[in-house]
Design a protein around this motif. Structure first.
Motif, PDB file in Angstrom:
ATOM      1  N   THR A 117      16.990  30.691  -1.549  1.00  0.00           N
ATOM      2  CA  THR A 117      16.699  29.261  -1.430  1.00  0.00           C
ATOM      3  C   THR A 117      17.905  28.423  -1.852  1.00  0.00           C
ATOM      4  OG1 THR A 117      14.345  29.658  -1.862  1.00  0.00           O
ATOM      5  CG2 THR A 117      15.160  27.412  -2.184  1.00  0.00           C
ATOM      6  N   ALA A 118      18.566  28.837  -2.931  1.00  0.00           N
ATOM      7  CA  ALA A 118      19.748  28.106  -3.403  1.00  0.00           C
ATOM      8  C   ALA A 118      20.869  28.144  -2.376  1.00  0.00           C
ATOM      9  CB  ALA A 118      20.223  28.704  -4.727  1.00  0.00           C
ATOM     10  N   LEU A 119      21.079  29.288  -1.739  1.00  0.00           N
ATOM     11  CA  LEU A 119      22.104  29.393  -0.700  1.00  0.00           C
ATOM     12  C   LEU A 119      21.780  28.478   0.476  1.00  0.00           C
ATOM     13  CD1 LEU A 119      22.659  33.268  -0.704  1.00  0.00           C
ATOM     14  CD2 LEU A 119      24.387  31.557  -1.295  1.00  0.00           C
ATOM     15  N   ASP A 120      20.534  28.511   0.917  1.00  0.00           N
ATOM     16  CA  ASP A 120      20.124  27.700   2.066  1.00  0.00           C
ATOM     17  C   ASP A 120      20.324  26.213   1.788  1.00  0.00           C
ATOM     18  OD1 ASP A 120      18.557  27.610   4.724  1.00  0.00           O
ATOM     19  OD2 ASP A 120      17.388  26.274   3.432  1.00  0.00           O
ATOM     20  N   LEU A 176      19.863  30.190   6.986  1.00  0.00           N
ATOM     21  CA  LEU A 176      20.271  31.565   6.719  1.00  0.00           C
ATOM     22  C   LEU A 176      19.853  32.456   7.886  1.00  0.00           C
ATOM     23  CD1 LEU A 176      19.216  32.004   2.968  1.00  0.00           C
ATOM     24  CD2 LEU A 176      21.323  31.014   3.904  1.00  0.00           C
ATOM     25  N   HIS A 177      20.644  33.510   8.106  1.00  0.00           N
ATOM     26  CA  HIS A 177      20.295  34.492   9.143  1.00  0.00           C
ATOM     27  C   HIS A 177      20.129  35.850   8.477  1.00  0.00           C
ATOM     28  CE1 HIS A 177      20.145  36.605  12.947  1.00  0.00           C
ATOM     29  NE2 HIS A 177      21.081  37.423  12.504  1.00  0.00           N
ATOM     30  N   LEU A 178      18.930  36.397   8.537  1.00  0.00           N
ATOM     31  CA  LEU A 178      18.664  37.707   7.953  1.00  0.00           C
ATOM     32  C   LEU A 178      19.318  38.769   8.839  1.00  0.00           C
ATOM     33  CD1 LEU A 178      17.273  39.504   5.857  1.00  0.00           C
ATOM     34  CD2 LEU A 178      15.226  39.463   7.313  1.00  0.00           C
ATOM     35  N   GLN A 179      20.470  39.247   8.393  1.00  0.00           N
ATOM     36  CA  GLN A 179      21.251  40.162   9.223  1.00  0.00           C
ATOM     37  C   GLN A 179      20.871  41.621   9.009  1.00  0.00           C
ATOM     38  OE1 GLN A 179      25.567  40.432   8.503  1.00  0.00           O
ATOM     39  NE2 GLN A 179      25.889  40.180  10.697  1.00  0.00           N
ATOM     40  N   GLY A 180      20.563  42.013   7.758  1.00  0.00           N
ATOM     41  CA  GLY A 180      20.249  43.413   7.557  1.00  0.00           C
ATOM     42  C   GLY A 180      20.070  43.788   6.102  1.00  0.00           C
TER      43      GLY A 180
END
Length: 268
Positions: A117-120, A176-180
């Motif tokens: 959440t902080a990153l976003d 954010l993009h959930l990459q892996g």
């Protein structure tokens, strides 16, 4: 562009780095399945900007750092088309600093809803590309390692911290993009016989497959994750990256194999 204050590597050091990088790139190529194009992340922690610039001039673009302050300092000095990967333990109070690095490409060590959440929320408005996120999994169960427990089955997915974090990113973190998924794994596994499958790598693959099933059945996720419909795997370092590639890793993180033995933190 690179700052004029960066002193370039000596001719001897440039040659040494060029040879090491070329050797690792060739080993990556030989260990990878024919249809695979894995990403080699050159782990440059404790190494001077001149070393990174030398590898950059040889075509390397993906670099990994473990410490926020070191990454900030290097990013300010080095070319802005470098793709920086943060691979160190992530503290929520450092998320804002990381998010404001213009060419931060991926955070590979997210383990909490608070940090995600902080990153976003901290990504600057002028950034148009989403920030790639990998969730760190503690596949070896070692107490000294960061990471969430692996998810063992779809039946237990509702209680899984990993699944809950993935779903939070998809539903509540639009930037954010959930990459892996990422794992470090245990040293004992990395030194195991080449004939024996690495249990940490197999655990991460199994966890990835379970998470695939959960996300596919969740109509709200809308396929907004992974690359080409698949969550990528970041596993393998200098001692075991070839085994990781044979186990279908998409990202390998190699430091010593390229830059040589690191000094201890207090000696830098």
């Amino acid at each position: 562009m690179a700052s004029a204050t960066i002193s370039k590597a000596t001719a001897e050091r440039f040659h040494e780095l060029s040879e090491s990088l070329s050797e690792i790139q060739e080993r990556v190529r030989q260990a990878s399945p024919a249809s695979s194009k894995p990403t080699l992340v050159a782990v440059s922690k404790y190494k001077p900007a001149s070393d990174i610039l030398a590898c950059y001039e040889r075509g390397q673009r993906d670099f990994g750092e473990n410490y926020v302050n070191e990454l900030v300092e290097k990013a300010q000095q080095l070319p802005d088309d470098i793709r920086w990967h943060f691979i160190g333990a992530l503290q929520s109070n450092k998320s804002k600093t990381l998010a404001t690095i213009p060419n931060i490409y991926a955070i590979q060590t997210v383990t909490s809803i608070k940090a995600a959440t902080a990153l976003d929320k901290s990504l600057p408005p002028e950034r148009t590309a989403p920030l790639n996120i990998l969730l760190q999994v503690n596949t070896s169960g070692e107490g000294a390692k960061s990471g969430l427990p692996p998810t063992v089955s779809t039946d237990s997915s509702s209680e899984s911290e990993l699944v809950q974090l993935a779903q939070h990113i998809l539903t509540s973190c639009p930037r954010l993009h959930l990459q892996g998924l990422m794992t470090i794994g245990s040293l004992s596994e990395s030194l195991a016989s080449a004939e024996k499958p690495n249990e940490d790598f197999e655990t991460l693959k199994h966890t990835r497959d379970i998470l695939h099933q959960v996300l596919h059945r969740d109509s709200d996720s809308g396929g907004r994750w992974g690359v080409d419909g698949k969550l990528v795997l970041s596993m393998g370092m200098s001692s075991d990256f070839e085994a990781a590639l044979k186990a279908e890793s998409d990202i390998v993180r190699v430091g010593t194999g390229i830059f040589g033995v690191r000094h201890k933190k207090g000696e830098v």
